[in-house]
Design an enzyme around this catalytic site. Sequence first.
Site, PDB file in Angstrom:
ATOM      1  CG  HIS A  65     -15.340  42.021  28.583  1.00  0.00           C
ATOM      2  ND1 HIS A  65     -16.035  41.339  29.551  1.00  0.00           N
ATOM      3  CD2 HIS A  65     -16.118  42.002  27.461  1.00  0.00           C
ATOM      4  CE1 HIS A  65     -17.195  40.918  29.033  1.00  0.00           C
ATOM      5  NE2 HIS A  65     -17.267  41.299  27.772  1.00  0.00           N
ATOM      6  CG  ASP A  67     -13.100  45.883  32.027  1.00  0.00           C
ATOM      7  OD1 ASP A  67     -13.401  45.126  31.081  1.00  0.00           O
ATOM      8  OD2 ASP A  67     -13.472  45.669  33.204  1.00  0.00           O
TER       9      ASP A  67
HETATM   10 ZN   LIG Z   1     -14.063  43.537  33.748  1.00  0.00          ZN
HETATM   11 ZN   LIG Z   2     -15.521  41.208  31.727  1.00  0.00          ZN
END
Ligand SMILES: [Zn+2]
Ligand SMILES: [Zn+2]
Length: 307
Positions: A65, A67
Amino acid sequence: MELYFLGTGSGVPSKERNVSSLVLRMLEERGTTWVFDCGEGTQQQILNTNIRPRRIEVIFITHLHGDHIYGLPGLLSSRSFQGGETPVTVYGPRGLKEYIEISLRLSGTHLRYPLYVEEVEEGILFEDEQFVVEAIKLEHGLDSYGYILKEKDKLGELQPNKLKELGVSPGPIYQTIKSQEQTRLEDGRIIARSDVIGPPKKGRKVVILGDTRYLPALKDPLHKADVLVHEGTFSGEDKELAYDYFHSTVKQAAHLAKEAQVGELILNHLSSRYQGESIKQLEEEARTIFPNTTIAYDFYQHAIERN
Ligand SMILES: [Zn+2]
Ligand SMILES: [Zn+2]
């Protein structure tokens, strides 16, 4: 050994919390630093610390992901500019290799140090004379892993009084006696190390998990960890929300910590819906279940002592 949290928020950066990254500093133990996840802005966070990118030896990515990985190509590239010459190994789920290769190739980035990318599966990732590192599979929207770091026990200290009793006076011979199981003295006598050494120093166990739903079955692999870093994206009231978005509540993390009988629990990856006072409340919530809980914040430093 020290944990240094660089980003403790989830999803998007907020003024209070940057996105995920944390560092395990082992300057005493091995003169290097290990990084766990590298969200966007990790480099800028590092600038506010005395962490040296040159010292980075391993980077563990829990999942892909954004982030958790948007800061990675930048950090790898800057490390080259800052004179980093020693090799770096990056561990992470399948797809990581392609992400790094394409980012570096399309941006015309050439690293001046060897970079190894290892895509992981569940099991032991590596073992050396100090550590065994293992990956465990979590439950999230994408393949997500947790990393279990087990430090090996270290030899105890030589007991000078015992050596004196045997008539061995201090000197370089002490180092020799400590470095091998048996030592023959000049007078022909043989000294067994086990007779003159104190109890071994127990190695530490540190567990750093990526994003995950509450997984009670982790209690066995996490058993008696000294420190557990677990996400606490939501408050206990938002159990359904946590489930739907493949995350955990602070209460669930605390339950797991309790079941696994860990030494302490540190929560990170907090939703930006909680700020100020409500963070305190989350901490209280978790502490009703597992008292030794701390909610991490950006630039929170935490020493991990040997027991
Ligand atoms: Zn995350
Ligand atoms: Zn995640």
